[in-house]
Design a protein around this motif. Structure first.
Motif, PDB file in Angstrom:
ATOM      1  N   GLU A  24      11.172  37.494  20.011  1.00 47.66           N
ATOM      2  CA  GLU A  24      10.562  37.967  21.259  1.00 47.66           C
ATOM      3  C   GLU A  24      11.599  38.048  22.373  1.00 47.66           C
ATOM      4  O   GLU A  24      11.601  38.981  23.174  1.00 47.66           O
ATOM      5  CB  GLU A  24       9.404  37.050  21.680  1.00 47.66           C
ATOM      6  N   LEU A  26      14.716  38.564  22.000  1.00 48.33           N
ATOM      7  CA  LEU A  26      15.563  39.727  21.730  1.00 48.33           C
ATOM      8  C   LEU A  26      14.887  41.007  22.235  1.00 48.33           C
ATOM      9  O   LEU A  26      15.527  41.864  22.852  1.00 48.33           O
ATOM     10  CB  LEU A  26      15.846  39.817  20.224  1.00 48.33           C
ATOM     11  N   TRP A  27      13.602  41.129  21.980  1.00 49.09           N
ATOM     12  CA  TRP A  27      12.887  42.337  22.427  1.00 49.09           C
ATOM     13  C   TRP A  27      12.899  42.431  23.949  1.00 49.09           C
ATOM     14  O   TRP A  27      13.038  43.513  24.506  1.00 49.09           O
ATOM     15  CB  TRP A  27      11.453  42.342  21.900  1.00 49.09           C
ATOM     16  N   ALA A  30      16.199  43.609  25.069  1.00 43.30           N
ATOM     17  CA  ALA A  30      16.387  45.038  24.811  1.00 43.30           C
ATOM     18  C   ALA A  30      15.452  45.898  25.663  1.00 43.30           C
ATOM     19  O   ALA A  30      15.402  47.112  25.494  1.00 43.30           O
ATOM     20  CB  ALA A  30      16.173  45.330  23.330  1.00 43.30           C
TER      21      ALA A  30
ATOM     22  N   PHE B 224      15.848  51.437  24.585  1.00 39.39           N
ATOM     23  CA  PHE B 224      14.505  51.736  25.041  1.00 39.39           C
ATOM     24  C   PHE B 224      14.620  52.048  26.527  1.00 39.39           C
ATOM     25  O   PHE B 224      14.952  51.180  27.325  1.00 39.39           O
ATOM     26  CB  PHE B 224      13.552  50.559  24.803  1.00 39.39           C
ATOM     27  N   HIS B 226      14.283  52.246  30.202  1.00 39.93           N
ATOM     28  CA  HIS B 226      13.524  51.377  31.113  1.00 39.93           C
ATOM     29  C   HIS B 226      12.378  52.120  31.773  1.00 39.93           C
ATOM     30  O   HIS B 226      11.382  51.531  32.162  1.00 39.93           O
ATOM     31  CB  HIS B 226      14.445  50.845  32.233  1.00 39.93           C
ATOM     32  N   ARG B 255       4.584  48.010  16.444  1.00 41.78           N
ATOM     33  CA  ARG B 255       4.661  47.201  17.651  1.00 41.78           C
ATOM     34  C   ARG B 255       4.310  48.037  18.878  1.00 41.78           C
ATOM     35  O   ARG B 255       3.418  47.682  19.650  1.00 41.78           O
ATOM     36  CB  ARG B 255       6.072  46.627  17.770  1.00 41.78           C
ATOM     37  N   VAL B 357      15.813  45.895  14.416  1.00 42.24           N
ATOM     38  CA  VAL B 357      16.408  45.639  15.732  1.00 42.24           C
ATOM     39  C   VAL B 357      17.360  44.441  15.669  1.00 42.24           C
ATOM     40  O   VAL B 357      18.463  44.466  16.228  1.00 42.24           O
ATOM     41  CB  VAL B 357      15.290  45.423  16.788  1.00 42.24           C
ATOM     42  N   ASN B 361      21.434  44.538  16.502  1.00 37.62           N
ATOM     43  CA  ASN B 361      22.006  43.737  17.587  1.00 37.62           C
ATOM     44  C   ASN B 361      23.045  42.748  17.083  1.00 37.62           C
ATOM     45  O   ASN B 361      24.042  42.480  17.746  1.00 37.62           O
ATOM     46  CB  ASN B 361      20.887  43.021  18.362  1.00 37.62           C
ATOM     47  N   ARG B 377      24.364  47.021  26.979  1.00 39.04           N
ATOM     48  CA  ARG B 377      22.938  46.706  26.877  1.00 39.04           C
ATOM     49  C   ARG B 377      22.609  46.314  25.454  1.00 39.04           C
ATOM     50  O   ARG B 377      23.208  46.826  24.508  1.00 39.04           O
ATOM     51  CB  ARG B 377      22.095  47.959  27.179  1.00 39.04           C
ATOM     52  N   SER B 378      21.598  45.450  25.310  1.00 42.42           N
ATOM     53  CA  SER B 378      21.076  45.200  23.967  1.00 42.42           C
ATOM     54  C   SER B 378      20.445  46.484  23.462  1.00 42.42           C
ATOM     55  O   SER B 378      19.857  47.246  24.233  1.00 42.42           O
ATOM     56  CB  SER B 378      20.019  44.096  23.999  1.00 42.42           C
ATOM     57  N   CYS B 379      20.581  46.694  22.165  1.00 39.01           N
ATOM     58  CA  CYS B 379      20.098  47.955  21.606  1.00 39.01           C
ATOM     59  C   CYS B 379      18.797  47.731  20.855  1.00 39.01           C
ATOM     60  O   CYS B 379      18.312  46.610  20.732  1.00 39.01           O
ATOM     61  CB  CYS B 379      21.158  48.547  20.692  1.00 39.01           C
ATOM     62  N   MET B 380      18.255  48.801  20.347  1.00 41.08           N
ATOM     63  CA  MET B 380      17.079  48.696  19.483  1.00 41.08           C
ATOM     64  C   MET B 380      17.558  48.671  18.019  1.00 41.08           C
ATOM     65  O   MET B 380      18.224  47.760  17.630  1.00 41.08           O
ATOM     66  CB  MET B 380      16.115  49.851  19.766  1.00 41.08           C
TER      67      MET B 380
END
Lengths: 448, 484
Positions: A24, A26-27, A30, B224, B226, B255, B357, B361, B377-380
């Motif tokens: 969670e 991590l989501w 992101a 994703f 924003h 999800r 995901v 990452n 940025r963190s990716c998907m």
């Protein structure tokens, strides 16, 4: 959970490495939204065994024991076992588009061989890797002709498959173009060559014809095509590849673009797909052709290999100026067609075509010996012909299904005035016994 | 390898056919003018020669079954074998597509129609839409289908001046190409410094001539956006429609439902998210989900379930855009999709996106010290690295791709998206293990180190493949496209 590799312990290790305590977090990191649904309507996952049972049950609910005289562009031909074995090789079916030539010589050489084989069959000199199906290939040929000629008028001969015609309409509605449909009487099996020629003007981008046509007629277009081309108009031919094993090639007739449905070359009918659109042209038009094309090349040490070539025509380079939006095409189906043509070979494909002709003629003689049944038109034909019945063809076809025969296609669905007519197709798979049984059943349905 | 045409011998053949059991037709049944002058020059080989030739060719390919294939944006996940087995059941493969168009023909195809109906329903539920069509035969064909429906929707409201389609500058080439094919003029929307749609840029472009926007979600940078909900709101306020390119659906499946975010339509590539094989470049399928107001415009035919539990095809939809495919889509590809949908189920899909995901990452984290990232940025489900640091030493993304081939990894997608210099787009998918990703990272790190010490060694690759780098310029300049 099937098909996911990582164990819980590995997931924890990976989360720790990226500085997250759980998935969670991590989501959130992101910036992905929280779940938007509880997916309550989705079922729980099932095991392989349970799903296999379910699909086997569904397959059993389908009728597959009908003797097939249905065709209309999609045919019940014999497929050698080796076809399925070869296209089931993981190196072929689990690869993707061969952007990395060094890692894709298998696909690239096979497509080069496919392009060569379909050119040899159609009498043309250039082919692309594939289009989605015969109908979209007809549309792409029309769009190509409009690009080449910078004209917006199109003439469509009578006898273009109504299935292709529907697709052409759907895709061309958004194009700035005008389509003239040639229509003949309902007692005719011809394409209307004189009318096609008369409709062509110096504004016409292309004339689109089908050979053999949707009523099964085989016509010599050589003279008409020569005259059409005098107006600067391109000649487009939609064709049935199996028939070309014995028929004069579209290339010899002078067509500029040859397209068609490749399903008869080794693909099962599979309730509508996947099928194979093919497209051939000549060297002078090759840079205006849509789709992927494989070319021969040399590597730095002079070894011969194969690459995707002339990519400047395509969407990933040219974007809105591309010849087409096509990306994934029907690569494995093109490979199927190549393997089929290889196994049947030079002599075998001719034999398939001759058997189709023999059996179709035998069926025609049997069926037209029934009182009140006559053939529509008198053109030479390959393996398909139109019969007029003394009753509504839809009704007759329905009764014949009860007797175990897919009798052919009642034409009233697409040509209301032809409601008593049925298009019958005969392939090499039909035996004399099946044809006799079919004729007897037809007679019984009509007269008893 | 030799071409198939060079093998075999005159008169040799691979298949025997039954003897003719009816009278032979006479030679002049077809006039000589309609006969071809000589048989087509097809191969003359035995079955063994054919099988050996093609089997050896297949071994010159990298595929998912043999190699890690982190081709970004293509979702090269494992293709379950049960998909192949069940879609090949004769009850499915032996049905003529015109059967259901015979009187009472629907009764002959109840199994196939049920499988299609259920596939539509499950996809609608996963995407968050009112209805789905299975007709489109590939992803790009799905894009075209969806925006053709946009055009029909605006036309039905008498709003025909909407001829502009907005497409982010990072989009796949198919988006602007599909827009052009559907009769729209496509305009690039800029990305902001974070890799999201630039809202001010978007606002400036919206107006009464805009028909819609084509937005990949998550986007082609692997993020994703924003502002995705805000973007959709702005588009709707301007009277336009929002289309979701579902190429990256694997990142959010189970999800997030794009329909819930406000999108009006989307396509999915079943050969990406839903595990059907890529086939070396198709066949795939590109089902399209639509919201309620676009339902009347769906392609024909549609599958209907009657009150008595039977299924049939219905054609009477006067506002439909018509026939995108000859029949009911790429049926046997869709059967593979159905098998996968049933096996994964509710919980399975959530786990799929989570693991996709996580894998991406983790990979990004491990490679961050060695390769530039334009956006921090963190990716998907995929990450976009840049070889800009390496290219300063003369080693380009292409060279790194070739060096990977040499050690048994397929290359990532390179030079896409266009807005990242020397882009390398890496998508591991959920079906790969940590061990495989670690091994890949070790190689990527070794390449980065080699660039520092001996850049030429990287530029010389590949050395171990069946061929070396091809002269593509010469191939395009003097094309040899067939052996005639």
């Amino acid at each position: 959970m099937p098909f996911i590799a990582n164990t819980e312990a590995e997931r924890q290790e990976m989360l720790a490495a990226i500085g997250c305590s759980d998935l969670e977090q991590l989501w959130e990191k992101a910036a992905a939204p929280k779940p938007t649904s509880d997916f309550a309507t989705l079922p729980e996952g099932r095991s392989e065994l349970e799903v296999a049972r379910h699909l086997t049950h569904l397959a059993g609910k389908n009728a597959t024991d009908l003797v097939c005289f249905l065709g209309m562009g999609y045919y019940d031909h014999f497929i050698p076992a080796a076809v399925g074995e070869i296209i089931g090789r993981p190196g072929f079916y689990t690869a993707y588009t061969p952007y990395q030539a060094e890692a894709s010589q298998g696909t690239l050489q096979a497509i080069f061989e496919w392009q060569s084989a379909i050119c040899r069959l159609t009498g043309m000199s250039v082919a692309n890797a594939s289009m989605y199906d015969g109908g979209t290939a007809v549309f792409e040929a029309m769009a190509m002709a409009m690009r080449v000629t910078r004209r917006r008028h199109v003439v469509v001969a009578a006898g273009l498959s109504p299935i292709f015609r529907n697709i052409l309409k759907c895709y061309s509605d958004s194009q700035d173009c005008e389509i003239t449909d040639i229509v003949l009487g309902d007692d005719d099996d011809r394409s209307g060559q004189e009318k096609v020629l008369a409709a062509v003007t110096d504004k016409t981008a292309c004339a689109i014809v089908q050979y053999p046509n949707a009523f099964g007629a085989v016509e010599d277009w050589t003279k008409t095509i020569a005259a059409v081309k005098e107006a600067g108009t391109l000649a487009v031919c939609a064709t049935y590849p199996t028939a070309l094993a014995v028929l004069k090639t579209p290339g010899d007739m002078g067509f500029d673009i040859v397209v068609g449905e490749g399903q008869p070359l080794g693909m099962p009918l599979s309730f509508g797909g996947p099928y194979l659109g093919f497209m051939c042209t000549d060297m002078k038009l090759m840079r205006r052709m849509p789709g992927r094309i494989v070319g021969q090349a040399q590597d730095s040490s002079g070894r011969t290999g194969y690459v995707l070539t002339m990519q400047a025509r395509e969407q990933h380079i040219r974007r809105s100026g591309a010849m087409s939006n096509i990306c994934s095409n029907e690569n494995l189906c093109a490979l199927t067609a190549l393997v089929y043509m290889t196994l049947l070979g030079r002599q075998g494909l001719v034999e398939v075509a001759e058997l189709c002709m023999d059996k179709a003629r035998y069926a025609l003689a049997k069926l037209t010996s029934i009182k009140g049944v006559r053939r529509i038109g008198s053109q030479p034909f390959f393996n398909e012909f139109v019969l007029e019945l003394p009753k509504d063809a839809d009704e007759v076809a329905g009764r014949l299904v009860e007797k175990g025969y897919a009798a052919g296609f009642p034409l009233g669905r697409y040509y209301p005035a032809r409601k008593n007519q049925i298009l019958v197709s005969v392939t090499e798979k039909r035996t004399q016994e099946e044809i006799n049984g079919f004729a007897n059943a037809m007679e019984a349905v009509l007269w008893s | 390898m030799e071409l198939i045409f060079k093998l075999g011998a005159p008169g040799r053949r691979g298949v025997t056919l039954p003897k003719c059991d009816v009278p032979r037709h006479s030679d002049n049944d077809l006039p000589a003018t309609l006969r071809r002058s000589a048989p087509a020059g097809l191969p003359e080989v035995s079955e063994l020669e054919a099988v050996r030739h093609f089997t050896l060719l297949s071994r010159q390919n990298m595929g998912v079954d043999t190699h890690f294939y982190p081709l970004g944006s293509c979702t090269m996940k494992y293709n379950p074998k049960i998909n192949e087995r069940l879609s090949a059941l004769p009850g499915f493969t032996d049905q003529h597509p015109l059967l259901p168009q015979l009187p009472e023909g629907g009764a002959l195809c109840q199994g196939s129609l049920e499988a299609l109906y259920e596939t539509e329903r499950l996809l609608s539920d996963l995407m968050g839409f009112a209805a789905t069509t299975l007709q489109p035969m590939a992803g790009a064909n799905g894009e075209l289908t969806a925006i053709t429906m946009f055009a029909a929707y605006h036309k039905s409201r008498g709003d025909e001046r909407r001829r502009i389609m907005l497409v982010p500058d990072a989009a796949h080439g198919t988006n602007p190409a599909s827009a052009a094919m559907a009769g729209f003029e496509s305009r690039d929307i800029p990305s902001n410094p974070e890799g999201d749609v630039d809202l001010e840029g978007l606002q400036a472009m919206l107006g009464p001539e805009v028909a819609g926007i084509m937005l990949t979600c998550p986007n082609t940078l692997g993020f994703f956006d924003h502002n995705v909900v805000k973007v959709i709101e702005m588009v709707h306020q301007a009277g336009a429609l929002a289309y979701c390119d579902g190429a990256n659906f694997n990142a959010i499946v189970g999800r997030v439902r794009p329909g819930d975010l406000g999108f009006d339509a989307m396509h999915v590539n079943v050969h990406k998210t839903f595990s059907t094989p890529h086939g070396g470049g198709g066949p795939g399928a590109g089902p399209v989900g639509v919201c309620e107001r676009l339902v009347p415009f769906l392609p024909k035919s549609r599958i209907v379930k009657d009150a008595d539990g039977t299924y049939r095809l219905e054609y009477n939809y006067p506002q439909s855009i018509g026939y995108i495919a000859p029949f009911y889509g790429n049926f046997s590809v869709l059967l593979r999709t159905y098998v996968y949908l049933l096996m994964c189920g509710r919980e399975g899909f959530r786990r799929i996106s989570e693991n996709a995901v996580l894998n991406a990452n983790y990979l990004r984290e491990r490679l961050a010290p060695y390769y530039e990232q334009k956006y921090q940025r963190s990716c998907m489900h995929e990450c976009v690295l840049s070889a800009s640091r390496q290219s300063a030493k003369g080693v380009r993304a292409l060279d790194i791709a070739k060096a990977l081939l040499d050690v048994g990894f397929h290359a990532p997608t390179i030079y896409f998206p266009l807005i990242v210099p020397e882009a390398m787009m890496i998508e591991p998918t959920e079906t790969e293990s940590k061990a495989t990703i670690d091994a890949f990272c070790e190689v990527m790190i070794a390449i980065a180190k080699a660039v520092e010490t001996d850049p030429d060694s990287v530029k010389r690759s590949p050395q171990t493949m069946p061929i070396g780098r091809m002269d593509e310029v010469a191939a395009a300049r003097n094309p040899v496209l067939a052996s005639l």
